[in-house]
Enzyme design. Structure first.
Site, PDB file in Angstrom:
ATOM      1  N   LYS A 110      54.242  42.204  56.352  1.00  0.00           N
ATOM      2  CA  LYS A 110      53.621  41.082  56.130  1.00  0.00           C
ATOM      3  C   LYS A 110      52.874  41.290  54.432  1.00  0.00           C
ATOM      4  CE  LYS A 110      50.139  37.818  56.004  1.00  0.00           C
ATOM      5  NZ  LYS A 110      51.317  37.338  54.555  1.00  0.00           N
ATOM      6  N   GLN A 141      50.568  48.341  51.228  1.00  0.00           N
ATOM      7  CA  GLN A 141      50.065  47.159  52.396  1.00  0.00           C
ATOM      8  C   GLN A 141      50.437  47.587  53.665  1.00  0.00           C
ATOM      9  OE1 GLN A 141      50.349  43.750  50.514  1.00  0.00           O
ATOM     10  NE2 GLN A 141      48.976  43.729  52.341  1.00  0.00           N
ATOM     11  N   LYS A 170      46.925  49.100  54.153  1.00  0.00           N
ATOM     12  CA  LYS A 170      46.038  48.006  54.068  1.00  0.00           C
ATOM     13  C   LYS A 170      45.505  47.372  55.519  1.00  0.00           C
ATOM     14  CE  LYS A 170      46.166  46.208  49.913  1.00  0.00           C
ATOM     15  NZ  LYS A 170      46.835  44.873  49.293  1.00  0.00           N
ATOM     16  N   LYS A 189      56.327  43.937  50.729  1.00  0.00           N
ATOM     17  CA  LYS A 189      56.320  42.934  49.545  1.00  0.00           C
ATOM     18  C   LYS A 189      57.336  42.497  48.943  1.00  0.00           C
ATOM     19  CE  LYS A 189      52.821  42.259  47.566  1.00  0.00           C
ATOM     20  NZ  LYS A 189      51.147  42.779  47.228  1.00  0.00           N
ATOM     21  N   ASP A 191      51.099  37.084  45.236  1.00  0.00           N
ATOM     22  CA  ASP A 191      50.273  38.017  44.646  1.00  0.00           C
ATOM     23  C   ASP A 191      50.264  37.616  42.854  1.00  0.00           C
ATOM     24  OD1 ASP A 191      49.507  41.141  45.563  1.00  0.00           O
ATOM     25  OD2 ASP A 191      51.157  41.536  43.139  1.00  0.00           O
ATOM     26  N   THR A 209      40.402  37.531  49.182  1.00  0.00           N
ATOM     27  CA  THR A 209      40.589  38.565  47.929  1.00  0.00           C
ATOM     28  C   THR A 209      39.135  38.818  47.154  1.00  0.00           C
ATOM     29  OG1 THR A 209      42.638  38.497  48.036  1.00  0.00           O
ATOM     30  CG2 THR A 209      41.961  40.450  46.937  1.00  0.00           C
ATOM     31  N   ASN A 241      43.880  34.908  40.361  1.00  0.00           N
ATOM     32  CA  ASN A 241      43.552  34.466  41.809  1.00  0.00           C
ATOM     33  C   ASN A 241      42.005  35.210  41.708  1.00  0.00           C
ATOM     34  OD1 ASN A 241      43.231  35.454  44.989  1.00  0.00           O
ATOM     35  ND2 ASN A 241      43.385  33.231  44.671  1.00  0.00           N
ATOM     36  N   SER A 265      44.843  35.820  55.482  1.00  0.00           N
ATOM     37  CA  SER A 265      46.662  35.611  55.554  1.00  0.00           C
ATOM     38  C   SER A 265      46.509  35.794  56.975  1.00  0.00           C
ATOM     39  CB  SER A 265      47.059  36.248  54.719  1.00  0.00           C
ATOM     40  OG  SER A 265      47.655  35.853  53.543  1.00  0.00           O
TER      41      SER A 265
HETATM   42  P1  NDP Z   1      47.064  36.540  39.113  1.00  0.00           P
HETATM   43  O1  NDP Z   1      49.147  36.070  38.529  1.00  0.00           O
HETATM   44  O2  NDP Z   1      46.268  35.296  39.874  1.00  0.00           O
HETATM   45  O3  NDP Z   1      46.795  36.174  38.251  1.00  0.00           O
HETATM   46  C1  NDP Z   1      46.721  38.495  37.388  1.00  0.00           C
HETATM   47  C2  NDP Z   1      46.054  38.343  35.786  1.00  0.00           C
HETATM   48  O4  NDP Z   1      45.695  39.671  35.950  1.00  0.00           O
HETATM   49  C3  NDP Z   1      46.247  37.421  35.028  1.00  0.00           C
HETATM   50  O5  NDP Z   1      44.827  37.205  34.888  1.00  0.00           O
HETATM   51  C4  NDP Z   1      47.173  38.351  34.410  1.00  0.00           C
HETATM   52  O6  NDP Z   1      47.492  38.850  33.219  1.00  0.00           O
HETATM   53  C5  NDP Z   1      46.032  39.730  34.598  1.00  0.00           C
HETATM   54  N1  NDP Z   1      47.526  40.881  34.186  1.00  0.00           N
HETATM   55  C6  NDP Z   1      48.442  40.370  35.449  1.00  0.00           C
HETATM   56  N2  NDP Z   1      49.646  41.565  34.583  1.00  0.00           N
HETATM   57  C7  NDP Z   1      48.778  42.590  33.744  1.00  0.00           C
HETATM   58  C8  NDP Z   1      49.540  43.359  33.343  1.00  0.00           C
HETATM   59  N3  NDP Z   1      50.830  43.821  33.326  1.00  0.00           N
HETATM   60  N4  NDP Z   1      48.169  43.646  31.675  1.00  0.00           N
HETATM   61  C9  NDP Z   1      47.439  43.305  31.794  1.00  0.00           C
HETATM   62  N5  NDP Z   1      47.167  42.213  32.809  1.00  0.00           N
HETATM   63  C10 NDP Z   1      47.670  41.948  33.343  1.00  0.00           C
HETATM   64  O7  NDP Z   1      46.860  37.523  39.993  1.00  0.00           O
HETATM   65  P2  NDP Z   1      46.357  37.738  41.132  1.00  0.00           P
HETATM   66  O8  NDP Z   1      44.611  37.297  41.343  1.00  0.00           O
HETATM   67  O9  NDP Z   1      46.980  37.741  42.653  1.00  0.00           O
HETATM   68  O10 NDP Z   1      46.685  39.657  41.747  1.00  0.00           O
HETATM   69  C11 NDP Z   1      45.912  40.048  40.399  1.00  0.00           C
HETATM   70  C12 NDP Z   1      45.988  41.404  41.401  1.00  0.00           C
HETATM   71  O11 NDP Z   1      44.867  41.816  42.832  1.00  0.00           O
HETATM   72  C13 NDP Z   1      47.386  42.657  41.094  1.00  0.00           C
HETATM   73  O12 NDP Z   1      47.467  43.838  41.784  1.00  0.00           O
HETATM   74  C14 NDP Z   1      47.201  41.899  43.060  1.00  0.00           C
HETATM   75  O13 NDP Z   1      48.230  43.090  43.760  1.00  0.00           O
HETATM   76  C15 NDP Z   1      46.138  42.127  43.368  1.00  0.00           C
HETATM   77  N6  NDP Z   1      45.761  41.520  44.929  1.00  0.00           N
HETATM   78  C16 NDP Z   1      46.402  39.838  45.321  1.00  0.00           C
HETATM   79  C17 NDP Z   1      45.715  39.515  46.142  1.00  0.00           C
HETATM   80  C18 NDP Z   1      45.957  38.081  46.489  1.00  0.00           C
HETATM   81  O14 NDP Z   1      45.774  37.314  47.852  1.00  0.00           O
HETATM   82  N7  NDP Z   1      46.021  37.674  45.740  1.00  0.00           N
HETATM   83  C19 NDP Z   1      45.399  40.543  47.748  1.00  0.00           C
HETATM   84  C20 NDP Z   1      45.015  41.564  47.190  1.00  0.00           C
HETATM   85  C21 NDP Z   1      45.696  42.056  46.089  1.00  0.00           C
HETATM   86  P3  NDP Z   1      48.497  37.783  32.513  1.00  0.00           P
HETATM   87  O15 NDP Z   1      48.588  36.279  32.929  1.00  0.00           O
HETATM   88  O16 NDP Z   1      48.678  37.620  30.918  1.00  0.00           O
HETATM   89  O17 NDP Z   1      49.913  37.957  32.864  1.00  0.00           O
HETATM   90  O1  2IT Z   2      48.248  42.652  48.068  1.00  0.00           O
HETATM   91  C1  2IT Z   2      48.380  41.883  49.012  1.00  0.00           C
HETATM   92  O2  2IT Z   2      47.254  42.582  49.626  1.00  0.00           O
HETATM   93  C2  2IT Z   2      48.301  40.631  48.902  1.00  0.00           C
HETATM   94  N1  2IT Z   2      49.072  40.070  47.866  1.00  0.00           N
HETATM   95  C3  2IT Z   2      48.206  39.362  49.913  1.00  0.00           C
HETATM   96  C4  2IT Z   2      48.737  39.534  50.944  1.00  0.00           C
HETATM   97  C5  2IT Z   2      49.216  38.616  52.141  1.00  0.00           C
HETATM   98  O3  2IT Z   2      49.873  38.760  52.696  1.00  0.00           O
HETATM   99  O4  2IT Z   2      47.868  37.864  52.172  1.00  0.00           O
END
Ligand code: NDP
Ligand code: 2IT
Length: 451
Positions: free
Chosen positions: A94, A115, A118, A130, A170, A213, A244, A383
């Site tokens: 997952k 992961q 976690k 992943k 992600d 999240t 997100n 999830s």
């Molecule tokens: P999104 O794609 O929705 O948003 C990512 C955000 O981070 C954007 O604002 C993006 O800006 C910025 N970003 C991405 N890469 C970079 C970089 N190299 N330098 C600076 N800014 C950056 O992703 P999520 O919100 O889903 O994910 C954000 C973080 O949370 C990640 O680390 C992800 O692994 C983690 N995560 C996500 C989960 C989920 O359920 N979605 C669960 C747990 C953890 P830009 O538009 O300029 O790329």
């Molecule tokens: O980093 C993370 O935990 C996620 N991007 C969510 C993974 C999931 O299966 O919901």
């Protein structure tokens, strides 16, 4: 750490580096876990004999594939697809799928490794994985994103399944991408199952998965703050990212009484000294999720705010920092700025956003600091709740999901306290999360024999 344990860590890491050359992020994630669990492992000879740690760092399977697709002008592009199936001791693989130009094997392996622990912490039956691609949806039309997702899933579908491996979103993969991926999966496999999570609410998705999240991060942070008799009320909060996780962390922190003053993307950050409110949040949701615009546009709508191009938010004075963008976005100097600016709590929404040097500064200065694998686990936990609802062919109310999310985050916090409390009474959340996450996986692996 005694000399025997330190030697164990050093020789273990030397092997990992030799076997996985150049995989910087993977080495970083492994080192952090090994340093935490080494004292535990070295005191249980059985774990050493079974080579549990050596097995845990070796993915059960790595799938690497070609993803060809055609853009709107008829030009052909070739991207690379990945799925790292790291560990299935606790349940089906997952973990999310990341579409970002920086994606490579090291980043996929570090994320799949994190992961595994976690998912163990969530208390739900999920293994760790992943996937992703070096494709970026940014600036691409909906049709281009659809064609890419269809090509990606045409290969991935043969490796996943509701009881095998359940991907989700992600970075770069949100509701739109999950829709296209699910459509192609269903078409090729001729089955309507819960093989992906983060689905639309009308077709198997769970209420609150989009929020989970960010909300879970704030619930976890509340528990951390409570250990010092504090809360979000009246606190100034820095958030990085505008995707997100950042959006729903901002909404929840604000609703809990905090003043959220920053958001960012890879081009820069906005500072709003008045703080976000419900109306400004709606502007951000529309800007990012519907218009797919950039965060700098915020200052055109709210001229009191300032846009800082090519900078990160960490120089702004604050009480609490919630990094929600990407790995290694808080380096040593950023950590110093946070400490100097009065920050006393850093809770990670992103995966591995703080470098080891930054974490050392947080610990030296007595900050409350939690690693992503504990504080951002609410996303994958929900999830897991989506998988349960799919298996039962039922849908829980938002209140039911929220109550379970709160309980899970409270349980993860309790596990960190149990395994991470230091002699001086402070909690080392890194140690707590790593040991608590590790024990369950290690026990399951010993039970299941040499596989
Ligand atoms: P999104 O794609 O929705 O948003 C990512 C955000 O981070 C954007 O604002 C993006 O800006 C910025 N970003 C991405 N890469 C970079 C970089 N190299 N330098 C600076 N800014 C950056 O992703 P999520 O919100 O889903 O994910 C954000 C973080 O949370 C990640 O680390 C992800 O692994 C983690 N995560 C996500 C989960 C989920 O359920 N979605 C669960 C747990 C953890 P830009 O538009 O300029 O790329
Ligand atoms: O980093 C993370 O935990 C996620 N991007 C969510 C993974 C999931 O299966 O919901």
């Amino acid at each position: 750490m005694d000399r025997f344990t330190k030697n164990y860590v050093d020789s273990f890491m030397a092997d990992v580096i030799a076997k996985n050359p150049g995989e910087r992020e993977f080495h970083q994630a492994v080192r952090e876990v090994v340093e935490s669990v080494a004292p535990y492992i070295t005191s249980y000879p059985q774990l050493m004999d079974l080579k549990i740690m050596e097995r845990i760092v070796e993915p059960e399977r790595v799938i690497l594939f070609r993803v060809p697709w055609m853009d709107d002008r008829g030009e052909i592009h070739i991207n690379r697809g990945y799925r790292v199936q790291m560990n299935s001791a606790l349940g089906p693989y997952k973990g999310g799928i990341r579409f970002h130009e920086s994606v490579n094997l090291s980043i996929m392996k570090f994320l799949a490794f994190e992961q595994t622990f976690k998912n163990s912490l969530t208390t739900l039956p999920m293994g760790g994985a992943k996937g992703g691609s070096d494709f970026s949806p940014k600036g691409r039309s909906d049709n281009e994103v659809m064609r890419f997702c269809q090509s990606f899933m045409t290969e991935l579908q043969r490796h996943i399944g509701a009881d095998t491996d359940v991907p989700a979103g992600d970075i770069g993969v949100g509701g739109r991408e999950i829709g296209f991926l699910f459509g192609q999966y269903k078409r090729l496999r001729d089955e309507f199952t819960g093989t992906l999570t983060g689905k639309g609410l009308a077709w198997g998705g769970s209420l609150l998965r989009p929020e989970a999240t960010g909300y879970g991060l704030c619930y976890f942070t509340e528990s951390m703050l409570k250990t010092r008799g504090e809360s979000f009320a009246g606190k100034t909060v820095l958030i990085s990212g505008a995707g997100n996780v950042a959006q729903y962390a901002a909404q929840k922190a604000m609703r809990l009484g905090a003043k959220v003053v920053t958001l960012s993307d890879s081009n820069g950050f906005i500072y709003d000294p008045d703080g976000l409110d419900e109306e400004k949040m709606q502007f951000v949701f529309t800007l990012k999720n519907i218009r797919r615009g950039r965060i700098k546009e915020y200052v055109s709508a709210y001229p009191n705010a300032v846009y800082y191009p090519d900078e990160r938010p960490w120089t702004i004075p604050c009480d609490i920092a919630l990094p929600c963008a990407t790995q290694n976005e808080i380096e040593e100097q950023d950590a110093r700025h946070l400490v100097d600016g009065g920050c006393f709590c850093v809770a990670e929404g992103a995966n591995m956003p703080s470098t080891p040097e930054a974490i050392a500064i947080f610990h030296q200065n007595g900050l409350l600091y939690s690693p992503g694998k504990a504080s951002n686990a609410g996303g994958v936990a929900t999830s897991g709740l989506e998988m349960s609802q799919n298996s039962m062919r039922r849908k829980w109310t938002a209140e039911e999901v929220d109550a379970q999310l709160r309980r899970i985050m409270a349980d993860i916090h309790a596990a960190c306290v149990k395994y991470g409390t230091q002699e001086d009474g402070s909690v080392n959340y890194v140690k707590g999360a790593n040991i608590a996450g590790f024990i369950k996986v290690a026990d399951a692996m010993s039970d299941q024999g040499l596989v």
